[in-house]
Each structure stands twice: as C-alpha cells, then as structure tokens.
Design a protein around this motif. Structure first.
Motif, PDB file in Angstrom:
ATOM      1  N   THR A 189       0.810  -1.222   0.000  1.00  0.00           N
ATOM      2  CA  THR A 189       0.000   0.000   0.000  1.00  0.00           C
ATOM      3  C   THR A 189       0.844   1.274   0.000  1.00  0.00           C
ATOM      4  O   THR A 189       0.300   2.379  -0.079  1.00  0.00           O
ATOM      5  N   LEU A 190       2.154   1.153   0.116  1.00  0.00           N
ATOM      6  CA  LEU A 190       3.036   2.315   0.230  1.00  0.00           C
ATOM      7  C   LEU A 190       2.913   3.218  -0.997  1.00  0.00           C
ATOM      8  O   LEU A 190       3.005   2.751  -2.133  1.00  0.00           O
ATOM      9  N   LYS A 191       2.711   4.526  -0.752  1.00  0.00           N
ATOM     10  CA  LYS A 191       2.497   5.447  -1.865  1.00  0.00           C
ATOM     11  C   LYS A 191       2.987   6.845  -1.508  1.00  0.00           C
ATOM     12  O   LYS A 191       2.784   7.325  -0.394  1.00  0.00           O
ATOM     13  N   GLU A 192       3.617   7.512  -2.488  1.00  0.00           N
ATOM     14  CA  GLU A 192       4.012   8.906  -2.282  1.00  0.00           C
ATOM     15  C   GLU A 192       2.795   9.810  -2.396  1.00  0.00           C
ATOM     16  O   GLU A 192       1.933   9.614  -3.270  1.00  0.00           O
ATOM     17  N   CYS A 193       2.730  10.821  -1.523  1.00  0.00           N
ATOM     18  CA  CYS A 193       1.588  11.738  -1.499  1.00  0.00           C
ATOM     19  C   CYS A 193       1.933  13.138  -1.995  1.00  0.00           C
ATOM     20  O   CYS A 193       1.276  13.665  -2.890  1.00  0.00           O
ATOM     21  N   ILE A 194       2.945  13.758  -1.396  1.00  0.00           N
ATOM     22  CA  ILE A 194       3.222  15.172  -1.667  1.00  0.00           C
ATOM     23  C   ILE A 194       4.726  15.418  -1.646  1.00  0.00           C
ATOM     24  O   ILE A 194       5.457  14.884  -0.806  1.00  0.00           O
ATOM     25  N   SER A 195       5.181  16.275  -2.555  1.00  0.00           N
ATOM     26  CA  SER A 195       6.558  16.787  -2.528  1.00  0.00           C
ATOM     27  C   SER A 195       6.505  18.293  -2.777  1.00  0.00           C
ATOM     28  O   SER A 195       5.472  18.831  -3.196  1.00  0.00           O
ATOM     29  N   GLY A 196       7.623  18.963  -2.538  1.00  0.00           N
ATOM     30  CA  GLY A 196       7.646  20.419  -2.649  1.00  0.00           C
ATOM     31  C   GLY A 196       7.848  20.889  -4.078  1.00  0.00           C
ATOM     32  O   GLY A 196       8.980  20.895  -4.574  1.00  0.00           O
ATOM     33  N   THR A 197       6.776  21.298  -4.726  1.00  0.00           N
ATOM     34  CA  THR A 197       6.835  21.690  -6.135  1.00  0.00           C
ATOM     35  C   THR A 197       6.415  23.135  -6.389  1.00  0.00           C
ATOM     36  O   THR A 197       6.625  23.641  -7.491  1.00  0.00           O
ATOM     37  N   LEU A 198       5.808  23.779  -5.397  1.00  0.00           N
ATOM     38  CA  LEU A 198       5.301  25.138  -5.588  1.00  0.00           C
ATOM     39  C   LEU A 198       6.284  26.178  -5.047  1.00  0.00           C
ATOM     40  O   LEU A 198       7.085  25.878  -4.149  1.00  0.00           O
ATOM     41  N   PRO A 199       6.242  27.407  -5.565  1.00  0.00           N
ATOM     42  CA  PRO A 199       7.193  28.436  -5.122  1.00  0.00           C
ATOM     43  C   PRO A 199       7.186  28.665  -3.610  1.00  0.00           C
ATOM     44  O   PRO A 199       8.258  28.816  -3.000  1.00  0.00           O
ATOM     45  N   TRP A 200       6.022  28.698  -2.966  1.00  0.00           N
ATOM     46  CA  TRP A 200       5.983  28.952  -1.525  1.00  0.00           C
ATOM     47  C   TRP A 200       6.550  27.789  -0.728  1.00  0.00           C
ATOM     48  O   TRP A 200       6.936  27.950   0.436  1.00  0.00           O
ATOM     49  N   GLU A 201       6.628  26.603  -1.355  1.00  0.00           N
ATOM     50  CA  GLU A 201       7.141  25.419  -0.683  1.00  0.00           C
ATOM     51  C   GLU A 201       8.670  25.310  -0.759  1.00  0.00           C
ATOM     52  O   GLU A 201       9.268  24.460  -0.093  1.00  0.00           O
ATOM     53  N   ASN A 202       9.295  26.172  -1.539  1.00  0.00           N
ATOM     54  CA  ASN A 202      10.741  26.120  -1.696  1.00  0.00           C
ATOM     55  C   ASN A 202      11.246  27.519  -2.036  1.00  0.00           C
ATOM     56  O   ASN A 202      11.720  27.785  -3.138  1.00  0.00           O
ATOM     57  N   THR A 203      11.141  28.409  -1.055  1.00  0.00           N
ATOM     58  CA  THR A 203      11.436  29.817  -1.321  1.00  0.00           C
ATOM     59  C   THR A 203      12.915  30.075  -1.587  1.00  0.00           C
ATOM     60  O   THR A 203      13.268  31.095  -2.169  1.00  0.00           O
ATOM     61  N   GLN A 204      13.781  29.155  -1.164  1.00  0.00           N
ATOM     62  CA  GLN A 204      15.216  29.312  -1.409  1.00  0.00           C
ATOM     63  C   GLN A 204      15.676  28.532  -2.639  1.00  0.00           C
ATOM     64  O   GLN A 204      16.867  28.499  -2.946  1.00  0.00           O
ATOM     65  N   ASN A 205      14.713  27.907  -3.330  1.00  0.00           N
ATOM     66  CA  ASN A 205      14.999  27.193  -4.578  1.00  0.00           C
ATOM     67  C   ASN A 205      16.146  26.185  -4.417  1.00  0.00           C
ATOM     68  O   ASN A 205      17.087  26.139  -5.210  1.00  0.00           O
ATOM     69  N   THR A 206      16.055  25.370  -3.381  1.00  0.00           N
ATOM     70  CA  THR A 206      17.096  24.386  -3.100  1.00  0.00           C
ATOM     71  C   THR A 206      16.901  23.124  -3.940  1.00  0.00           C
ATOM     72  O   THR A 206      15.818  22.891  -4.500  1.00  0.00           O
ATOM     73  N   ASN A 207      17.928  22.303  -3.997  1.00  0.00           N
ATOM     74  CA  ASN A 207      17.843  21.026  -4.709  1.00  0.00           C
ATOM     75  C   ASN A 207      17.206  19.933  -3.847  1.00  0.00           C
ATOM     76  O   ASN A 207      17.042  18.803  -4.318  1.00  0.00           O
ATOM     77  N   TRP A 208      16.891  20.265  -2.610  1.00  0.00           N
ATOM     78  CA  TRP A 208      16.280  19.295  -1.687  1.00  0.00           C
ATOM     79  C   TRP A 208      15.007  19.929  -1.119  1.00  0.00           C
ATOM     80  O   TRP A 208      14.979  20.399   0.020  1.00  0.00           O
ATOM     81  N   PRO A 209      13.915  19.992  -1.884  1.00  0.00           N
ATOM     82  CA  PRO A 209      12.683  20.619  -1.392  1.00  0.00           C
ATOM     83  C   PRO A 209      12.098  19.847  -0.220  1.00  0.00           C
ATOM     84  O   PRO A 209      12.203  18.619  -0.154  1.00  0.00           O
ATOM     85  N   VAL A 210      11.484  20.567   0.696  1.00  0.00           N
ATOM     86  CA  VAL A 210      10.999  19.974   1.940  1.00  0.00           C
ATOM     87  C   VAL A 210       9.487  20.082   2.050  1.00  0.00           C
ATOM     88  O   VAL A 210       8.913  21.165   1.952  1.00  0.00           O
ATOM     89  N   THR A 211       8.836  18.938   2.248  1.00  0.00           N
ATOM     90  CA  THR A 211       7.459  18.881   2.749  1.00  0.00           C
ATOM     91  C   THR A 211       7.500  17.903   3.914  1.00  0.00           C
ATOM     92  O   THR A 211       8.000  16.790   3.774  1.00  0.00           O
ATOM     93  N   GLU A 212       6.982  18.301   5.069  1.00  0.00           N
ATOM     94  CA  GLU A 212       7.138  17.468   6.263  1.00  0.00           C
ATOM     95  C   GLU A 212       6.046  17.755   7.283  1.00  0.00           C
ATOM     96  O   GLU A 212       5.169  18.585   7.065  1.00  0.00           O
ATOM     97  N   GLY A 213       6.141  17.041   8.432  1.00  0.00           N
ATOM     98  CA  GLY A 213       5.205  17.260   9.530  1.00  0.00           C
ATOM     99  C   GLY A 213       3.747  17.050   9.170  1.00  0.00           C
ATOM    100  O   GLY A 213       2.909  17.885   9.511  1.00  0.00           O
ATOM    101  N   PRO A 214       3.371  15.939   8.498  1.00  0.00           N
ATOM    102  CA  PRO A 214       1.978  15.779   8.088  1.00  0.00           C
ATOM    103  C   PRO A 214       1.029  15.483   9.247  1.00  0.00           C
ATOM    104  O   PRO A 214       1.381  14.775  10.196  1.00  0.00           O
ATOM    105  N   THR A 215      -0.152  16.073   9.166  1.00  0.00           N
ATOM    106  CA  THR A 215      -1.288  15.724  10.018  1.00  0.00           C
ATOM    107  C   THR A 215      -2.478  15.532   9.094  1.00  0.00           C
ATOM    108  O   THR A 215      -2.687  16.348   8.185  1.00  0.00           O
ATOM    109  N   VAL A 216      -3.265  14.480   9.304  1.00  0.00           N
ATOM    110  CA  VAL A 216      -4.425  14.213   8.453  1.00  0.00           C
ATOM    111  C   VAL A 216      -5.690  14.191   9.300  1.00  0.00           C
ATOM    112  O   VAL A 216      -5.746  13.533  10.353  1.00  0.00           O
TER     113      VAL A 216
END
Length: 325
Positions: A189-216
C-alpha cells in the motif's frame, strides 16, 4: 504618668517599624516562561492536555521526550513525565539519538507514542499519557531507508494509515496502511503523497525541497493533509494543506496555502505541528517558531485557532499565542 509616656512611645515605635517592614516587603511575582519544544503535539485525555515535542531546551533531544500538562491551555506545568519529566526515555524503546516529532493516540485502552529516532520511525506504548512509554522489541517500523515525522490516522471504518516523511530526493510525504498491531505496514500500500513543487514550498529554490510534519483529518467526507514546507531553519517555514477523496490521494494542494506563515503569525519559522480539539470542541493547531528574528533555536511552542469554512481550512491570525509555564 512617666510610665504611660514610655509605654506610648514604645507602642509608636513598634507600629512605625511594623509599617516600614510591611512597606518594604517585595511582592512575589511569577513571570510565565516560554516552553521550548519543536514539532509539538497536544493530546487531550480525561480533562487534561498533554504537550510533547522535540526538546530544544536544557535537555538534549537524545534523552527522549518530555511531557507538560495543563487543564486550561493557559498555564502549563513543569515536565511531568514518569521518568524525571520524560514520558519516553532513551533505552526503553528504539533509538539512541535524534528523538523527534512524537504523536500520541489512544487505542484499545492503551496509549501509543509514534516517533522518530535515528532517522527512522518507532512505536511505543504505555498505560498512561505520562509514560513510561516502552517498546520491548526496540525495532523500528521500517527495516531500511530513512524516514521521519510519523502520523497515524484512523478512519471511520477502522482502517489505520501511517503518514510520514521519506528522505529521498527531498523530504517527501508518503502513506501506507498500518496493520492492526500498529507496529508494521502493508508494504503493497506504500504510496508517495506530496513533494515540494510550488514556489511557496521552496522559497530558497534548493535542490532538496521539503514537505514534512503531516497531520491528516477528515471533514465533510474530504481528507485534509496539513503539512509544513521549506527547511525549518528558513524564516519562510510555513504551513499549508491539501485535500483528497481518499486516504492515499491524489492530493490537491490548496490555492490558499500557506495558511500559517510569518506573514499572519508574526514570527519566523512557524510550522510543524499537530491539530487538536479542546474541551469546547474548538480546533487548534500547535506549532513551533524560531527563538528570535536572528536565532532559530531553542524553538518556542505556540498554538493558533483553526476552522473549516465550507471546504476551506483557515487559521485565525489574532488567536496566535505562545505556550508558557
């Protein structure tokens, strides 16, 4: 007459001295202090709120997890954990360093703590929210890879889902269905959900975008994933959300994100928290901020009110306040 005069004089001296003594006695003033935890979570049980998080104060995060208590969300105790303030202590469960981002839940009359250590995920249990939380096997959920920031969501049909961050070409949020033992996943069942693709999600334009701390959470038939983006040291660390009709997605990111940032909270580095409801059924989000305009750590715990307006999730800016004891 002479004796009367002497008595009156002594009485006046005594009264004056007493008045001087009372006037110079300084009042006792207790100044509330900030609580320094990052990646915080608040768990409510039987009239008491319990606050846990990544320790950033005097005790290194290699020791485990402190827990603070409150009856009203205003005044918090000093650490109340079963082992010198710690709810989970190194040596009682998996991991010997990097104790981060705990979550607490109650399931089948036991309390479970899911957390990060050694850049992996583990689950410990206890008979009390104060601990001691233990995992006799001292094994992580995953045998390989590096993953952090776990969150368990139990759906209305009883199915259990683990959301977490896998460290692979960025901090990417994944999901998997949990087995009923809360100790292992169903690998298929393992599946990727979200990665950092939008400008506000990577304001420093790094090569390692961060999305973390999920709550559902689930509301009106929709699944809401609340998450943080950017490196936590970035002043632009912020909170947004995405929605889905399934626990596994596809996830549609909200055009209103970020819903919590330095712009509406007024502080740098706001993010990575958890949702909870208080005694009056008011929805809150507990999070951390940077220490100051120029320093990241130790990070401060705070809460902000949240609400659903139709299908939209909003934070109430003027409700932001720091947690103090």
């Amino acid at each position: 007459m002479k004796n009367v005069f002497v008595s009156l004089s002594l009485f006046c001296i005594f009264v004056c001295c007493s008045q001087d003594k009372d006037e110079t006695k300084a009042p006792v003033i207790t100044v509330p202090k900030n609580i320094f935890v990052a990646d915080p979570t608040i768990f409510y049980n039987d009239g008491t709120y319990y606050l846990y998080g990544t320790t950033t104060g005097n005790i290194a995060n290699g020791d485990g997890f402190l827990v603070y208590t409150s009856s009203d969300l205003q005044k918090w105790s000093e650490p109340k954990g079963a082992q010198n303030g710690l709810a989970l202590k190194k040596g009682d469960s998996y991991g010997d360093k990097g104790f981060w981002a705990p979550q607490i839940l109650k399931y089948n009359n036991k309390f479970y703590m899911i957390y990060t250590a050694n850049e992996n995920i583990a689950i410990a249990s206890s008979d009390s929210p104060l601990g001691p939380f233990k995992n006799e096997s001292k094994k992580p959920v995953f045998e390989t890879g590096n993953q952090i920031d776990p969150f368990i969501f139990i759906d209305e049909d009883g199915k259990k889902y683990l959301y977490f961050v896998r460290l692979t070409n960025g901090n990417r949020i994944f999901a998997a269905e949990l087995n009923d033992d809360l100790q292992s996943i169903k690998p298929e069942t393992l599946k990727e959900c979200i990665s950092g693709t939008l400008p506000w999600e990577n304001t420093q334009n790094t090569n390692w975008p961060v999305t973390e701390g999920p709550t559902v959470v689930k509301h009106g038939g929709l699944y809401y994933m609340i998450y943080s983006t950017n490196d936590f040291r970035n002043p632009d660390y912020a909170v947004g959300y995405a929605t889905s009709q399934s626990p596994f997605g596809p996830w549609e990111k909200s055009s209103n994100s970020p819903i919590i940032s330095k712009k509406n909270a007024g502080f740098n580095g706001v993010g990575h928290g958890d949702v909870f409801w208080d005694k009056a059924n008011v929805m809150h989000y507990v999070l951390h901020t940077h220490f100051s305009e120029t320093e990241v750590s130790p990070r401060k715990a705070a809460i902000i009110d949240m609400e659903f307006t139709g299908k939209e999730l909003k934070a109430t800016s003027n409700s932001f306040r720091f947690l103090k004891n």
